[in-house]
Motif scaffolding. Structure first.
Motif, PDB file in Angstrom:
ATOM      1  N   UNK A  14       0.809  -1.214   0.000  1.00 36.28           N
ATOM      2  CA  UNK A  14       0.000   0.000   0.000  1.00 36.28           C
ATOM      3  C   UNK A  14       0.848   1.272   0.000  1.00 36.28           C
ATOM      4  N   UNK A  15       1.989   1.270   0.701  1.00 32.34           N
ATOM      5  CA  UNK A  15       2.845   2.461   0.696  1.00 32.34           C
ATOM      6  C   UNK A  15       3.323   2.787  -0.714  1.00 32.34           C
ATOM      7  N   UNK A  16       3.680   1.758  -1.473  1.00 32.65           N
ATOM      8  CA  UNK A  16       4.092   1.977  -2.860  1.00 32.65           C
ATOM      9  C   UNK A  16       2.941   2.537  -3.682  1.00 32.65           C
ATOM     10  N   UNK A  17       1.740   2.008  -3.462  1.00 31.08           N
ATOM     11  CA  UNK A  17       0.570   2.497  -4.193  1.00 31.08           C
ATOM     12  C   UNK A  17       0.367   3.982  -3.936  1.00 31.08           C
ATOM     13  N   UNK A  18       0.533   4.414  -2.698  1.00 30.38           N
ATOM     14  CA  UNK A  18       0.359   5.832  -2.376  1.00 30.38           C
ATOM     15  C   UNK A  18       1.414   6.695  -3.058  1.00 30.38           C
ATOM     16  N   UNK A  19       2.610   6.173  -3.203  1.00 27.42           N
ATOM     17  CA  UNK A  19       3.655   6.908  -3.928  1.00 27.42           C
ATOM     18  C   UNK A  19       3.223   7.124  -5.376  1.00 27.42           C
ATOM     19  N   UNK A  20       2.674   6.095  -5.995  1.00 27.76           N
ATOM     20  CA  UNK A  20       2.209   6.206  -7.383  1.00 27.76           C
ATOM     21  C   UNK A  20       1.002   7.143  -7.496  1.00 27.76           C
ATOM     22  N   UNK A  21       0.122   7.111  -6.501  1.00 26.71           N
ATOM     23  CA  UNK A  21      -1.025   8.013  -6.506  1.00 26.71           C
ATOM     24  C   UNK A  21      -0.557   9.463  -6.481  1.00 26.71           C
ATOM     25  N   UNK A  22       0.399   9.762  -5.624  1.00 28.36           N
ATOM     26  CA  UNK A  22       0.934  11.127  -5.583  1.00 28.36           C
ATOM     27  C   UNK A  22       1.546  11.507  -6.922  1.00 28.36           C
ATOM     28  N   UNK A  23       2.155  10.543  -7.592  1.00 26.65           N
ATOM     29  CA  UNK A  23       2.723  10.791  -8.910  1.00 26.65           C
ATOM     30  C   UNK A  23       1.670  11.168  -9.938  1.00 26.65           C
ATOM     31  N   UNK A  24       0.487  10.568  -9.834  1.00 29.77           N
ATOM     32  CA  UNK A  24      -0.606  10.895 -10.761  1.00 29.77           C
ATOM     33  C   UNK A  24      -1.028  12.351 -10.650  1.00 29.77           C
ATOM     34  N   UNK A  25      -0.847  12.930  -9.476  1.00 33.87           N
ATOM     35  CA  UNK A  25      -1.323  14.287  -9.229  1.00 33.87           C
ATOM     36  C   UNK A  25      -0.270  15.352  -9.518  1.00 33.87           C
ATOM     37  N   UNK A  26       0.912  14.944  -9.918  1.00 31.19           N
ATOM     38  CA  UNK A  26       1.962  15.918 -10.239  1.00 31.19           C
ATOM     39  C   UNK A  26       1.591  16.697 -11.491  1.00 31.19           C
ATOM     40  N   UNK A  27       2.106  17.889 -11.568  1.00 30.95           N
ATOM     41  CA  UNK A  27       1.802  18.783 -12.678  1.00 30.95           C
ATOM     42  C   UNK A  27       2.269  18.307 -14.034  1.00 30.95           C
ATOM     43  N   UNK A  28       3.231  17.389 -14.085  1.00 33.03           N
ATOM     44  CA  UNK A  28       3.730  16.927 -15.378  1.00 33.03           C
ATOM     45  C   UNK A  28       2.927  15.753 -15.939  1.00 33.03           C
ATOM     46  N   UNK A  29       1.869  15.350 -15.223  1.00 35.35           N
ATOM     47  CA  UNK A  29       1.007  14.266 -15.678  1.00 35.35           C
ATOM     48  C   UNK A  29      -0.217  14.841 -16.384  1.00 35.35           C
ATOM     49  N   UNK A  30      -0.815  14.036 -17.250  1.00 32.82           N
ATOM     50  CA  UNK A  30      -2.054  14.441 -17.904  1.00 32.82           C
ATOM     51  C   UNK A  30      -3.103  14.721 -16.834  1.00 32.82           C
ATOM     52  N   UNK A  31      -3.801  15.832 -16.998  1.00 29.95           N
ATOM     53  CA  UNK A  31      -4.842  16.193 -16.039  1.00 29.95           C
ATOM     54  C   UNK A  31      -5.976  15.180 -16.119  1.00 29.95           C
ATOM     55  N   UNK A  32      -6.350  14.655 -14.971  1.00 30.23           N
ATOM     56  CA  UNK A  32      -7.432  13.680 -14.885  1.00 30.23           C
ATOM     57  C   UNK A  32      -8.763  14.404 -14.731  1.00 30.23           C
ATOM     58  N   UNK A  33      -9.859  13.762 -15.134  1.00 29.68           N
ATOM     59  CA  UNK A  33     -11.174  14.356 -14.906  1.00 29.68           C
ATOM     60  C   UNK A  33     -11.397  14.574 -13.404  1.00 29.68           C
ATOM     61  N   UNK A  34     -12.173  15.589 -13.086  1.00 26.17           N
ATOM     62  CA  UNK A  34     -12.416  15.936 -11.681  1.00 26.17           C
ATOM     63  C   UNK A  34     -13.005  14.777 -10.891  1.00 26.17           C
ATOM     64  N   UNK A  35     -13.818  13.945 -11.542  1.00 25.60           N
ATOM     65  CA  UNK A  35     -14.423  12.831 -10.809  1.00 25.60           C
ATOM     66  C   UNK A  35     -13.398  11.781 -10.386  1.00 25.60           C
ATOM     67  N   UNK A  36     -12.195  11.866 -10.939  1.00 25.59           N
ATOM     68  CA  UNK A  36     -11.091  11.005 -10.495  1.00 25.59           C
ATOM     69  C   UNK A  36     -10.117  11.801  -9.635  1.00 25.59           C
ATOM     70  N   UNK A  37      -9.713  12.974 -10.112  1.00 26.93           N
ATOM     71  CA  UNK A  37      -8.690  13.742  -9.401  1.00 26.93           C
ATOM     72  C   UNK A  37      -9.161  14.238  -8.039  1.00 26.93           C
ATOM     73  N   UNK A  38     -10.437  14.613  -7.930  1.00 26.93           N
ATOM     74  CA  UNK A  38     -10.923  15.111  -6.632  1.00 26.93           C
ATOM     75  C   UNK A  38     -10.813  14.059  -5.533  1.00 26.93           C
ATOM     76  N   UNK A  39     -11.323  12.833  -5.746  1.00 24.24           N
ATOM     77  CA  UNK A  39     -11.151  11.843  -4.671  1.00 24.24           C
ATOM     78  C   UNK A  39      -9.689  11.434  -4.461  1.00 24.24           C
ATOM     79  N   UNK A  40      -8.876  11.476  -5.528  1.00 27.82           N
ATOM     80  CA  UNK A  40      -7.451  11.180  -5.342  1.00 27.82           C
ATOM     81  C   UNK A  40      -6.796  12.228  -4.453  1.00 27.82           C
ATOM     82  N   UNK A  41      -7.101  13.489  -4.701  1.00 21.60           N
ATOM     83  CA  UNK A  41      -6.541  14.559  -3.874  1.00 21.60           C
ATOM     84  C   UNK A  41      -7.042  14.447  -2.437  1.00 21.60           C
TER      85      UNK A  41
END
Length: 71
Positions: A14-41
């Motif tokens: 799970x710790x590794x998964x959280x590292x990858x989740x934080x990576x999804x939210x970085x500015x250099x990644x494709x912006x995700x739809x709000x219905x995904x990015x909001x719960x991720x944030x």
């Protein structure tokens, strides 16, 4: 990063998964739809605060990602 998140969770890393989740939210990644990015944030913020409910936000984001074809 989505496949890495799924694999890490499936293998109990799970710790590794959280590292990858934080990576999804970085500015250099494709912006995700709000219905995904909001719960991720919310998940990342909740986890940083030490609340157990962080996983429920992550699960909701994962389910939405599946429904929208990201997984």
């Amino acid at each position: 990063l989505w496949p890495l998140i799924g694999t890490a969770l499936a293998q109990g890393h799970e710790d590794d998964a959280w590292t990858f989740v934080r990576g999804l939210l970085k500015g250099d990644q494709q912006r995700l739809p709000a219905e995904i990015s909001d719960p991720l944030e919310q998940a990342v913020q909740t986890r940083a605060s030490g609340h157990a409910s962080a996983r429920s936000y992550l699960d909701r984001a994962l389910e939405t990602a599946r429904l929208l074809g990201y997984l």
